[in-house]
Design a protein around this motif. Structure first.
Motif, mmCIF file in Angstrom:
data_model
loop_
_atom_site.group_PDB
_atom_site.id
_atom_site.type_symbol
_atom_site.label_atom_id
_atom_site.label_comp_id
_atom_site.label_asym_id
_atom_site.label_seq_id
_atom_site.Cartn_x
_atom_site.Cartn_y
_atom_site.Cartn_z
ATOM 1 N N TRP A 95 0.735 -1.748 0.003
ATOM 2 C CA TRP A 95 0.153 0.209 -0.099
ATOM 3 C C TRP A 95 0.818 1.736 0.189
ATOM 4 O O TRP A 95 1.389 1.808 0.767
ATOM 5 N N THR A 96 1.017 1.387 -0.981
ATOM 6 C CA THR A 96 1.776 3.167 -1.201
ATOM 7 C C THR A 96 1.224 3.939 -0.847
ATOM 8 O O THR A 96 -0.175 4.183 -0.574
ATOM 9 N N PRO A 97 1.862 5.122 -0.741
ATOM 10 C CA PRO A 97 1.259 6.397 -0.636
ATOM 11 C C PRO A 97 -0.076 7.101 -1.075
ATOM 12 O O PRO A 97 -1.373 8.074 -1.396
ATOM 13 N N LEU A 98 0.010 6.766 -2.393
ATOM 14 C CA LEU A 98 -0.697 6.718 -4.025
ATOM 15 C C LEU A 98 -2.054 6.357 -3.870
ATOM 16 O O LEU A 98 -3.327 6.897 -3.949
ATOM 17 N N LEU A 99 -1.680 5.134 -3.019
ATOM 18 C CA LEU A 99 -2.663 4.089 -3.128
ATOM 19 C C LEU A 99 -3.521 4.398 -1.853
ATOM 20 O O LEU A 99 -5.160 4.488 -1.976
ATOM 21 N N HIS A 100 -3.013 5.078 -1.215
ATOM 22 C CA HIS A 100 -3.847 5.173 0.306
ATOM 23 C C HIS A 100 -4.360 6.210 0.234
ATOM 24 O O HIS A 100 -5.813 6.990 0.822
ATOM 25 N N ALA A 101 -3.791 7.771 -0.948
ATOM 26 C CA ALA A 101 -4.114 8.587 -1.109
ATOM 27 C C ALA A 101 -5.601 9.214 -2.095
ATOM 28 O O ALA A 101 -7.029 9.507 -1.846
ATOM 29 N N ALA A 102 -5.476 7.830 -2.870
ATOM 30 C CA ALA A 102 -6.230 7.148 -3.674
ATOM 31 C C ALA A 102 -7.849 6.543 -3.477
ATOM 32 O O ALA A 102 -8.608 7.391 -3.277
ATOM 33 N N HIS A 103 -7.718 6.074 -2.543
ATOM 34 C CA HIS A 103 -8.240 5.085 -1.436
ATOM 35 C C HIS A 103 -9.378 6.084 -0.275
ATOM 36 O O HIS A 103 -10.483 6.407 -0.124
ATOM 37 N N ALA A 104 -8.404 7.100 0.124
ATOM 38 C CA ALA A 104 -9.187 7.564 1.151
ATOM 39 C C ALA A 104 -9.941 8.777 -0.354
ATOM 40 O O ALA A 104 -11.077 9.639 0.297
ATOM 41 N N MET A 105 -9.823 9.146 -1.205
ATOM 42 C CA MET A 105 -11.106 10.039 -1.973
ATOM 43 C C MET A 105 -11.894 8.991 -1.938
ATOM 44 O O MET A 105 -12.741 9.912 -3.540
ATOM 45 N N GLY A 106 -11.361 7.804 -2.392
ATOM 46 C CA GLY A 106 -12.278 6.987 -2.911
ATOM 47 C C GLY A 106 -12.661 6.513 -4.026
ATOM 48 O O GLY A 106 -14.002 6.396 -5.126
ATOM 49 N N CYS A 107 -11.788 6.022 -4.400
ATOM 50 C CA CYS A 107 -11.359 5.777 -6.243
ATOM 51 C C CYS A 107 -11.387 4.494 -5.506
ATOM 52 O O CYS A 107 -10.742 3.887 -4.515
ATOM 53 N N SER A 108 -11.417 3.802 -6.513
ATOM 54 C CA SER A 108 -11.534 1.728 -6.295
ATOM 55 C C SER A 108 -9.587 2.325 -6.622
ATOM 56 O O SER A 108 -8.762 2.478 -7.352
#
Length: 88
Positions: free
Chosen positions: A31-44
């Motif tokens: 889980w990279t910072p990109l995935l954490h940020a995307a998940h927090a923004m509601g992205c799949s």
């Protein structure tokens, strides 16, 4: 994209919004910072674990001539990485 040594977001966080699919095929960290940020923004989100397992399955098939059970391998990978996440 992120690696253990480069943990910066490759794009402005404001570019992320629900409805996007965001993939980062690294598997260390999973889980990279990109995935954490995307998940927090509601992205799949999609991490590199599936790629790693399917590469291993293809290598197993090439070396042994036997077809591995990728569903079992994916389940094992999820269990192992869950245990690793719990101990960090």
């Amino acid at each position: 994209m992120g690696t253990e040594h480069d943990l910066q977001l490759p794009l402005p966080q404001t570019s992320l919004h629900p409805g996007l699919w965001v993939a980062d095929i690294n598997y260390h960290p999973l889980w990279t910072p990109l995935l954490h940020a995307a998940h927090a923004m509601g992205c799949s989100v999609f991490h590199g674990g599936n790629m790693l397992v399917h590469q291993a399955a293809d290598a197993f098939r090439l070396f042994t001539g036997r077809k591995p059970s990728t569903s079992h391998m994916l389940a094992d990978f999820a269990e192992i990485t869950a245990d690793m996440q719990a101990h960090t």
